[in-house]
Design a protein around this motif. Structure first.
Motif, PDB file in Angstrom:
ATOM      1  N   GLN A  17       1.099  42.453 -23.837  1.00 10.95           N
ATOM      2  CA  GLN A  17       1.455  41.847 -22.595  1.00 10.95           C
ATOM      3  C   GLN A  17       0.271  42.479 -21.579  1.00 10.95           C
ATOM      4  OE1 GLN A  17       5.288  42.851 -21.739  1.00 10.95           O
ATOM      5  NE2 GLN A  17       4.681  44.981 -20.762  1.00 10.95           N
ATOM      6  N   GLU A  18       0.019  41.659 -20.734  1.00  9.39           N
ATOM      7  CA  GLU A  18      -0.991  42.003 -19.760  1.00  9.39           C
ATOM      8  C   GLU A  18      -0.526  43.450 -19.032  1.00  9.39           C
ATOM      9  OE1 GLU A  18      -3.701  40.614 -15.650  1.00  9.39           O
ATOM     10  OE2 GLU A  18      -2.525  39.051 -17.059  1.00  9.39           O
ATOM     11  N   ALA A  19      -1.352  44.703 -18.950  1.00 10.33           N
ATOM     12  CA  ALA A  19      -0.965  45.569 -18.295  1.00 10.33           C
ATOM     13  C   ALA A  19      -1.011  45.448 -16.733  1.00 10.33           C
ATOM     14  CB  ALA A  19      -1.862  46.924 -18.507  1.00 10.33           C
ATOM     15  N   GLU A  20      -0.050  46.125 -15.892  1.00 10.13           N
ATOM     16  CA  GLU A  20      -0.048  45.910 -14.538  1.00 10.13           C
ATOM     17  C   GLU A  20      -1.599  46.519 -14.206  1.00 10.13           C
ATOM     18  OE1 GLU A  20       2.095  47.881 -10.756  1.00 10.13           O
ATOM     19  OE2 GLU A  20       3.025  48.161 -12.714  1.00 10.13           O
ATOM     20  N   ALA A  21      -1.949  45.882 -13.052  1.00 11.55           N
ATOM     21  CA  ALA A  21      -3.421  46.055 -12.812  1.00 11.55           C
ATOM     22  C   ALA A  21      -3.716  47.643 -12.238  1.00 11.55           C
ATOM     23  CB  ALA A  21      -3.968  45.312 -11.877  1.00 11.55           C
ATOM     24  N   HIS A  67      -9.753  46.774 -14.469  1.00 14.25           N
ATOM     25  CA  HIS A  67      -8.837  46.102 -15.111  1.00 14.25           C
ATOM     26  C   HIS A  67      -9.254  44.812 -15.561  1.00 14.25           C
ATOM     27  CE1 HIS A  67      -4.674  44.225 -15.786  1.00 14.25           C
ATOM     28  NE2 HIS A  67      -5.126  42.973 -15.158  1.00 14.25           N
ATOM     29  N   SER A  82      -2.545  50.204 -13.689  1.00  9.39           N
ATOM     30  CA  SER A  82      -1.575  51.250 -13.908  1.00  9.39           C
ATOM     31  C   SER A  82      -1.804  52.295 -14.944  1.00  9.39           C
ATOM     32  CB  SER A  82      -0.449  50.395 -14.481  1.00  9.39           C
ATOM     33  OG  SER A  82      -0.777  49.562 -15.753  1.00  9.39           O
TER      34      SER A  82
END
Length: 262
Positions: free
Chosen positions: A25-29, A81, A31
């Motif tokens: 999944q896309e990582a939290e920007a 990101h 993070s």
């Protein structure tokens, strides 16, 4: 979609060049502020890999990422990101030099580790931070859930992912890798993966860290043709003495009057 991913995994491994996180999944920007994006320019093409910041002037990655002929330069992008845009958080720093482990072998990706010296020190802030590495021979137990992040293609024929993706994988005992990989070395390698074969790192994620308990225990190294499970990671703790030695050499080269000082 999963079938497409499984079919696409049957192509060339280990993973060097464009790639993706599978089933993630896309990582939290921002993070994962220790993550580095390596843009590797050779005489005939440009490739990408991951890496991670362990000192303001030093990044760890996989040796097979830079074991190429005619490399012109390597640009290390920190604080990113979305690597397709010039985010204000990004720091783009050329690699002044890099040291591949002297016993690295591309056959089986043995001793698959490289240390890059940055031309200027990274500015540590909210978006760019260091990650710790384990002490010599420190291990995580089989069954430990860890995370890997990286950038790469979102489909087999598509272009690279603009944003950082991440996936959770589990540390395995050595048996699955010993059975599948002829050159598997339990002291210097880790066996990792998702036994349901729905999640995996893939080409282009090479060099990124396997983070367990807030330390970088592994480096994405290789997989097996046609299989998403298991995967082999370089065991960082085994190489801690070598890493420490190279970091000391980097520091000495910065002293005034040193033959390698700039």
């Amino acid at each position: 979609m999963l079938l497409l991913l499984l079919i696409s995994s049957a192509f060339l491994l280990p993973w060097a060049g464009a790639g993706r996180i599978i089933g993630g999944q896309e990582a939290e920007a921002h993070s994962r502020p220790y993550m580095a994006f390596l843009k590797i320019k050779a005489s005939n093409k440009t490739s990408r890999c991951g890496g991670f910041l362990i000192r303001p002037d030093a990044v760890l990655s996989a040796a097979h990422c830079v074991d190429k002929e005619g490399i012109v330069n390597i640009t290390v992008i920190l604080g990113a990101h979305n690597i397709r845009v010039q985010e204000q958080s990004q720091q783009r720093i050329p690699a002044a030099r890099w040291v591949i482990h002297p016993k690295y072998s591309p056959v089986g990706c043995i001793n698959d580790i490289v240390l890059l010296k940055l031309k200027t020190k990274a500015k540590i802030n909210e978006f760019v931070q260091l990650i710790s590495i384990p002490m010599r021979n420190e291990r995580v137990a089989a069954g430990t859930k860890c995370r890997v992040a990286g950038w790469g293609r979102t489909s087999w024929t598509g272009r690279g992912s603009d944003v950082m993706m991440e996936v959770q994988l589990k540390v395995q005992n050595d048996e699955p890798c010993k059975q599948l990989f002829r050159n598997y070395k339990r002291l210097s390698m880790m066996c990792v993966g998702d036994q349901n074969s729905e999640k995996s790192t893939y080409k282009g994620d090479s060099g990124g860290p396997l983070v367990c308990n807030q330390k970088a225990y592994g480096i994405v190294s290789r997989g097996y043709r046609g299989k998403l499970f298991p995967e082999v990671f370089t065991r960082v703790s085994y190489f801690e003495p070598w890493i420490d030695e190279q970091l000391r050499k980097f520091a000495l080269q910065e002293l005034p009057g040193s033959p390698s000082s700039e």
